[in-house]
Design an enzyme around this catalytic site. Structure first.
Site, short mmCIF file in Angstrom:
data_model
loop_
_atom_site.label_atom_id
_atom_site.label_comp_id
_atom_site.label_asym_id
_atom_site.label_seq_id
_atom_site.Cartn_x
_atom_site.Cartn_y
_atom_site.Cartn_z
CD GLU A 135 -9.17 -1.48 4.43
OE1 GLU A 135 -9.43 -0.70 3.39
OE2 GLU A 135 -8.64 -0.91 5.40
NE ARG A 178 -6.34 1.66 -0.20
CZ ARG A 178 -6.30 2.75 0.61
NH1 ARG A 178 -5.31 3.01 1.27
NH2 ARG A 178 -7.31 3.28 0.62
CG ASN A 212 -1.56 1.23 1.53
OD1 ASN A 212 -1.86 1.89 0.45
ND2 ASN A 212 -2.86 1.04 2.29
CG HIS A 257 -13.02 3.09 3.19
ND1 HIS A 257 -13.89 4.15 3.77
CD2 HIS A 257 -11.63 3.32 3.50
CE1 HIS A 257 -12.98 4.90 4.46
NE2 HIS A 257 -11.90 4.55 4.41
N GLY A 282 -12.97 4.90 10.31
CA GLY A 282 -11.88 5.22 10.61
C GLY A 282 -11.39 6.73 10.51
NE ARG A 320 -10.38 12.61 3.99
CZ ARG A 320 -10.45 11.22 3.84
NH1 ARG A 320 -11.47 10.40 3.46
NH2 ARG A 320 -9.16 10.63 3.83
#
Ligand code: ADP
Length: 396
Positions: A382, A89, A7, A178, A208, A239
């Site tokens: 993940e 990823r 990742n 996600h 998360g 955010r």
């Protein structure tokens, strides 16, 4: 079969080496401060190894990762050849990628072509792919996209109510993120509930640093809260999630800031951090709220209220709801937030057992026996989804 999962971000690279015969993790690590100085945190059964090492770019960083995996003391393999494939990823697959793919030159070009939609994420993901190709040219590389699981959404869910020409010209629409996490926990939920995924209406809540909900009907994503970018939807750590789009122009005019500065404000200085002025971390917020900080209280209230509202919306969109699944840092650990969210949903048939809700670290149905809508807590994984997809593609 050993599969390496990568990742790659702009200044960090996370990795895991998995033994797929047992789906166990042999080693995992994090390379930070790439392009600045460089720090490696490498973990195996033997313990944690931390070292400051120069990481001028992702190529040099991948060399450090492989050296660590091969190291006499803290390594776990004797030869690079033991790594049979690498799963990457990749954040944005646009409308091009509806599933994971073997990376070819054409695939690389297609990932580059959709990079406009995720300018902060796709370029470093590509850099990670290229670094692995450089060090392991004969090892198959697979791309697993955050957006792919949501490509089953119908047009009524993904179209924005703006001029259709903008969708045609620039592909402006909801994509969602996600996806690997929503897919994983929805599959686990079917196992825990002992019912076929095809019969289930689920809302998966990935809470998360980034937060997104997904309506999973019959095993597929039919709606999700993040949009063209991960800014849409719930209030997150930093955010803003959903706001009146006119607010953006208003802030720019009132504060005299550029479009880029407005984007940064909404991505980095908003959400629960923006409301509270305390932190984006829910542990800090809970501590501040306990001490009577009203803005921290407000941030937690806004967060829970919105999640509950989206769950209701998705129950309506699917015309039913069998279970709600909580996952990721907040979803798995924050019992108070789960309780607060569920308190809005009792009329649906949600009835959480406070004692079960207090347990941590395992997949669990935390509902009372007769609750009509089940509430599950499922730790996400993940990396395992990426490794499984990579293995499947290799077998084809
Ligand atoms: P990411 O999206 O970066 O993968 P995570 O899923 O690791 O994020 O979630 C990180 C967030 O989880 C932290 O910011 C924190 O708010 C929250 N978190 C982690 N542990 C706890 C805990 N024990 N109690 C409450 N919140 C927690």
């Amino acid at each position: 079969m050993y599969i390496l999962v990568i990742n790659a971000g702009s200044s960090s690279l996370k990795y895991q080496l998995l033994d797929m015969s047992s789906e166990s993790v042999l080693a995992k690590g994090l390379c930070e401060r790439i392009g600045i100085d460089g720090r490696l945190i490498h973990e195996t059964d033997k313990g944690k190894h931390v070292a400051d090492l120069p990481m001028p770019d992702h190529g040099a960083t991948m060399a450090i990762v492989l050296d660590s995996l091969l190291d006499a003391e803290h390594g776990v393999i004797a030869s690079k050849d033991e790594i049979k494939a690498v799963g990457h990823r990749v954040v944005h697959g646009g409308e091009t990628f509806t599933a994971s793919v073997l990376i070819t030159d054409e695939v690389e070009a297609a990932i580059e072509a959709v990079s406009d939609l995720a300018p902060l994420h796709n370029p470093p993901n590509l850099t990670g792919i290229r670094a692995c190709k450089q060090h392991m040219p004969s090892v198959p590389q697979v791309a697993v996209f955050d957006t792919a699981f949501h490509q089953t959404m119908p047009a009524k869910a993904y179209l924005y109510a703006i001029d259709y020409v903008l969708y045609q010209k620039h592909k402006i629409r909801k994509y969602g993120f996600h996806g690997t996490s929503h897919k994983y926990v929805s599959e686990c939920a079917a196992e825990i509930l002992k019912r076929p995924a095809a019969d289930l209406k689920l809302v998966t809540c990935h809470l998360g640093n980034g937060v997104s909900l997904c309506a999973v009907d019959g095993g597929i994503s039919v709606d999700t809260s993040m949009g063209m970018t991960p800014l849409e939807g719930l209030a997150m750590g930093t955010r803003c999630g959903d706001i009146d789009p006119a607010v953006v122009q208003f802030i720019m005019e009132k504060e005299g800031i550029s479009a880029q500065e407005a984007g940064s404000l909404l991505n980095k200085n908003s959400g629960v951090l923006g409301i509270s002025g305390v932190s984006s971390d829910f542990r800090d917020l809970a501590a501040a709220a306990d001490k009577g900080n009203e803005r921290a209280v407000a941030a937690l209230e806004v967060f829970a209220y919105r999640v509950a509202g989206y769950i209701g919306r998705y129950a309506a969109c699917m015309n039913g709801l069998d279970a709600i699944i909580f996952t990721a840092g907040i979803g798995e650990n924050d019992t108070m937030i789960r309780e607060k969210i569920c308190s809005y949903l009792t009329w649906f048939g949600v009835d959480v057992d406070p004692e079960l809700n207090g347990k941590r670290g395992q997949a669990l149905d935390v509902s009372k026996p007769n609750a009509k809508v089940r509430v599950l807590v499922i730790p996400t994984n993940e990396e395992l989804v990426i490794a499984r997809d990579t293995k499947t593609i290799l077998g084809k």
